[in-house]
Design a protein around this motif. Structure first.
Motif, PDB file in Angstrom:
ATOM      1  N   GLY A  79       5.517 -26.565  17.813  1.00 33.39           N
ATOM      2  CA  GLY A  79       6.760 -26.930  18.457  1.00 33.39           C
ATOM      3  C   GLY A  79       7.557 -27.872  17.567  1.00 33.39           C
ATOM      4  N   PHE A  80       6.825 -28.818  16.961  1.00 39.12           N
ATOM      5  CA  PHE A  80       7.407 -29.739  15.987  1.00 39.12           C
ATOM      6  C   PHE A  80       6.393 -29.942  14.870  1.00 39.12           C
ATOM      7  CE2 PHE A  80       9.578 -30.542  19.954  1.00 39.12           C
ATOM      8  CZ  PHE A  80      10.897 -30.658  19.579  1.00 39.12           C
ATOM      9  N   ASP A  81       6.856 -30.483  13.767  1.00 36.83           N
ATOM     10  CA  ASP A  81       5.983 -30.687  12.613  1.00 36.83           C
ATOM     11  C   ASP A  81       5.271 -32.024  12.774  1.00 36.83           C
ATOM     12  OD1 ASP A  81       4.689 -30.683  10.226  1.00 36.83           O
ATOM     13  OD2 ASP A  81       6.478 -30.477   8.974  1.00 36.83           O
ATOM     14  N   ILE A  82       4.183 -32.009  13.559  1.00 33.75           N
ATOM     15  CA  ILE A  82       3.416 -33.225  13.805  1.00 33.75           C
ATOM     16  C   ILE A  82       2.016 -33.049  13.207  1.00 33.75           C
ATOM     17  CG2 ILE A  82       4.730 -33.803  15.875  1.00 33.75           C
ATOM     18  CD1 ILE A  82       2.374 -32.783  17.536  1.00 33.75           C
ATOM     19  N   PRO A  83       1.292 -34.138  13.008  1.00 29.37           N
ATOM     20  CA  PRO A  83       0.012 -34.047  12.298  1.00 29.37           C
ATOM     21  C   PRO A  83      -0.975 -33.042  12.875  1.00 29.37           C
ATOM     22  CG  PRO A  83       0.684 -36.328  12.421  1.00 29.37           C
ATOM     23  CD  PRO A  83       1.688 -35.554  13.236  1.00 29.37           C
ATOM     24  N   VAL A  84      -1.162 -33.005  14.194  1.00 28.77           N
ATOM     25  CA  VAL A  84      -2.165 -32.106  14.744  1.00 28.77           C
ATOM     26  C   VAL A  84      -1.797 -30.645  14.489  1.00 28.77           C
ATOM     27  CG1 VAL A  84      -1.159 -32.037  17.069  1.00 28.77           C
ATOM     28  CG2 VAL A  84      -3.576 -31.534  16.764  1.00 28.77           C
ATOM     29  N   CYS A  85      -0.507 -30.320  14.531  1.00 28.17           N
ATOM     30  CA  CYS A  85      -0.084 -28.940  14.278  1.00 28.17           C
ATOM     31  C   CYS A  85      -0.325 -28.550  12.824  1.00 28.17           C
ATOM     32  CB  CYS A  85       1.384 -28.762  14.647  1.00 28.17           C
ATOM     33  SG  CYS A  85       1.735 -28.923  16.413  1.00 28.17           S
ATOM     34  N   ARG A  86       0.002 -29.451  11.914  1.00 25.28           N
ATOM     35  CA  ARG A  86      -0.273 -29.194  10.504  1.00 25.28           C
ATOM     36  C   ARG A  86      -1.771 -29.019  10.259  1.00 25.28           C
ATOM     37  NH1 ARG A  86       3.183 -27.879   6.139  1.00 25.28           N
ATOM     38  NH2 ARG A  86       5.264 -28.515   6.776  1.00 25.28           N
ATOM     39  N   ALA A  87      -2.559 -29.863  10.899  1.00 20.99           N
ATOM     40  CA  ALA A  87      -4.008 -29.795  10.717  1.00 20.99           C
ATOM     41  C   ALA A  87      -4.567 -28.481  11.245  1.00 20.99           C
ATOM     42  CB  ALA A  87      -4.678 -30.969  11.419  1.00 20.99           C
ATOM     43  N   MET A  88      -4.034 -28.002  12.350  1.00 21.04           N
ATOM     44  CA  MET A  88      -4.483 -26.713  12.892  1.00 21.04           C
ATOM     45  C   MET A  88      -4.196 -25.580  11.913  1.00 21.04           C
ATOM     46  SD  MET A  88      -3.280 -27.025  16.872  1.00 21.04           S
ATOM     47  CE  MET A  88      -3.707 -25.303  17.222  1.00 21.04           C
ATOM     48  N   TYR A  89      -2.986 -25.563  11.389  1.00 22.76           N
ATOM     49  CA  TYR A  89      -2.616 -24.530  10.425  1.00 22.76           C
ATOM     50  C   TYR A  89      -3.465 -24.611   9.160  1.00 22.76           C
ATOM     51  CZ  TYR A  89      -0.086 -22.738   6.367  1.00 22.76           C
ATOM     52  OH  TYR A  89       0.229 -22.125   5.174  1.00 22.76           O
ATOM     53  N   ASN A  90      -3.595 -25.808   8.602  1.00 22.73           N
ATOM     54  CA  ASN A  90      -4.358 -25.964   7.360  1.00 22.73           C
ATOM     55  C   ASN A  90      -5.821 -25.560   7.527  1.00 22.73           C
ATOM     56  OD1 ASN A  90      -2.259 -26.883   5.700  1.00 22.73           O
ATOM     57  ND2 ASN A  90      -2.498 -28.990   6.412  1.00 22.73           N
ATOM     58  N   ALA A  91      -6.412 -25.901   8.675  1.00 24.15           N
ATOM     59  CA  ALA A  91      -7.809 -25.541   8.916  1.00 24.15           C
ATOM     60  C   ALA A  91      -7.963 -24.027   9.067  1.00 24.15           C
ATOM     61  CB  ALA A  91      -8.330 -26.256  10.156  1.00 24.15           C
ATOM     62  N   TYR A  92      -7.029 -23.407   9.748  1.00 24.65           N
ATOM     63  CA  TYR A  92      -7.053 -21.942   9.904  1.00 24.65           C
ATOM     64  C   TYR A  92      -6.980 -21.268   8.530  1.00 24.65           C
ATOM     65  CZ  TYR A  92      -5.584 -17.430  12.021  1.00 24.65           C
ATOM     66  OH  TYR A  92      -5.482 -16.112  12.426  1.00 24.65           O
ATOM     67  N   LEU A  93      -6.069 -21.772   7.694  1.00 22.70           N
ATOM     68  CA  LEU A  93      -5.930 -21.219   6.344  1.00 22.70           C
ATOM     69  C   LEU A  93      -7.208 -21.407   5.539  1.00 22.70           C
ATOM     70  CD1 LEU A  93      -4.186 -19.947   4.127  1.00 22.70           C
ATOM     71  CD2 LEU A  93      -3.281 -22.241   3.630  1.00 22.70           C
ATOM     72  N   GLU A  94      -7.832 -22.567   5.644  1.00 22.76           N
ATOM     73  CA  GLU A  94      -9.077 -22.806   4.927  1.00 22.76           C
ATOM     74  C   GLU A  94     -10.185 -21.878   5.417  1.00 22.76           C
ATOM     75  OE1 GLU A  94      -9.685 -24.720   2.193  1.00 22.76           O
ATOM     76  OE2 GLU A  94      -7.489 -24.763   2.254  1.00 22.76           O
ATOM     77  N   GLY A  95     -10.241 -21.642   6.710  1.00 21.34           N
ATOM     78  CA  GLY A  95     -11.223 -20.712   7.238  1.00 21.34           C
ATOM     79  C   GLY A  95     -11.003 -19.309   6.707  1.00 21.34           C
TER      80      GLY A  95
END
Length: 349
Positions: A180-196
């Motif tokens: 919804g907005f560029d906040i830390p938890v959203c970035r962390a979710m995306y980055n972790a998904y990409l790493e997986g």
């Protein structure tokens, strides 16, 4: 993570059917009007179990963030951990939020949970009036002081696992993250998904967009389709609107999406997996502080997968389509995360 606008009604209907709105439980009681009705000192007795209250801005039965809170409270009541709970929905942050929080506190509810980070200012305004009541809001910032608590969303643990599955069932393409907005938890979710995903396909790349609203499904869908045009085949959303929009886009483009804080497999066959947020585990820690008489917990409540704070639910239509070696990797990482042998980093870059 929600803010102050309402989810689209057609998605609410798909998710929850014709569920009735949850009513505000504010039965009159003899303590009404007192500035602090929680016990002043000492632990609550077994016959005086806490009564929990939750304030939320849209309707609870949204199949996602709001419903996770409602389900968590109901589990605690069913287990006898709390005497009862009360909820109020459709409460806008600001003056309405302050009134709702104050009303619950005057009736002796403790803890009182403001289920959106947008209630942060409201909580901090009301909490000093009731120093023996624990107030908690979903800030995810660790912003705690006196009787104000915060509870986090370590969702990146689950999205890391979902990324493994997504790369395993797609032949190529990138990751499309949205919040919804560029906040830390959203970035962390995306980055972790990409790493997986990179564990399965090391060359995988991706992109992240901030939609600008937590609940606007159409705006999110348009952003997801633009990412698909750039080669995205795997979608991970942070917030109800971004996730529902991604599911629509993935359905149109034959990509895969994942559900957010609730099992969304019933919405589309393109929902590969979902993670569920077990908020009873989080609320139980707050209740334990109330029972122990800790009126100033100064706590950041964070319950991850090592304490069963989340589960990943694979859509049954995909189970037989996940390659055996990918499933083995997923199960290995799941066990490592649950046991604490492996920690998914909160990468907010």
């Amino acid at each position: 993570m929600p803010s102050s606008s309402h989810p689209r009604r057609r998605w609410r209907t798909l998710v929850a059917g014709a569920a009735a709105a949850v009513a505000l439980v504010l039965a009159g009681c003899g303590d009404a009007g007192r500035r602090d009705t929680a016990p002043a000192d000492g632990a609550a007795t077994a016959s005086d179990k806490p009564r929990l209250a939750i304030v939320y801005y849209p309707q609870f039965r949204d199949g996602s963030w709001g419903e996770a809170a409602l389900t968590g409270a109901q589990k605690l009541k069913d287990a006898g951990v709390i005497a009862d709970f009360a909820v109020q929905e459709n409460v806008d942050p600001g003056a309405d939020g302050v009134r709702a929080l104050r009303s619950f506190a005057e009736q002796g509810y403790n803890p009182i949970i403001a289920h959106s980070f947008n209630y942060g200012d409201d909580v901090k305004q009301v909490a000093p009036e009731f120093p023996n009541t624990i107030f908690a809001y979903a800030g995810g910032f660790g912003d705690v002081q006196d009787n104000v608590a915060d509870y986090s969303q370590p969702f990146w643990e689950a999205t890391y696992l979902e990324g493994i599955l997504a790369a395993g069932v797609t032949e190529g393409g990138g990751v499309a993250g949205a919040g919804g907005f560029d906040i830390p938890v959203c970035r962390a979710m995306y980055n972790a998904y990409l790493e997986g995903a990179k564990l399965v396909r090391p060359e995988t790349t991706g992109s992240f967009v901030a939609v600008g609203d937590w609940s606007d499904v159409q705006m999110a869908k348009e952003a997801a389709l633009a990412q698909a045009d750039q080669g995205a085949t795997m979608f991970v959303g942070c917030g109800q609107g971004p996730t529902f929009g991604q599911i629509e886009a993935a359905t149109e483009r034959g990509a895969v999406a994942v559900g957010y804080t609730g099992d969304m497999s019933g919405l589309s066959e393109q929902v590969l997996a979902s993670f569920t947020w077990n908020l009873d585990k989080v609320f139980e820690e707050m209740v334990a502080d109330v029972v122990a008489g800790r009126t100033n917990p100064t706590r950041y409540y964070e319950v991850g997968m090592t304490k069963d704070g989340m589960d990943v639910v694979i859509n049954p239509v995909w189970r037989d389509r996940i390659p055996a070696e990918v499933m083995a990797l997923y199960e290995q990482k799941l066990e490592e995360i649950r046991s604490g042998a492996f920690t998914v980093a909160m990468n907010t870059q």
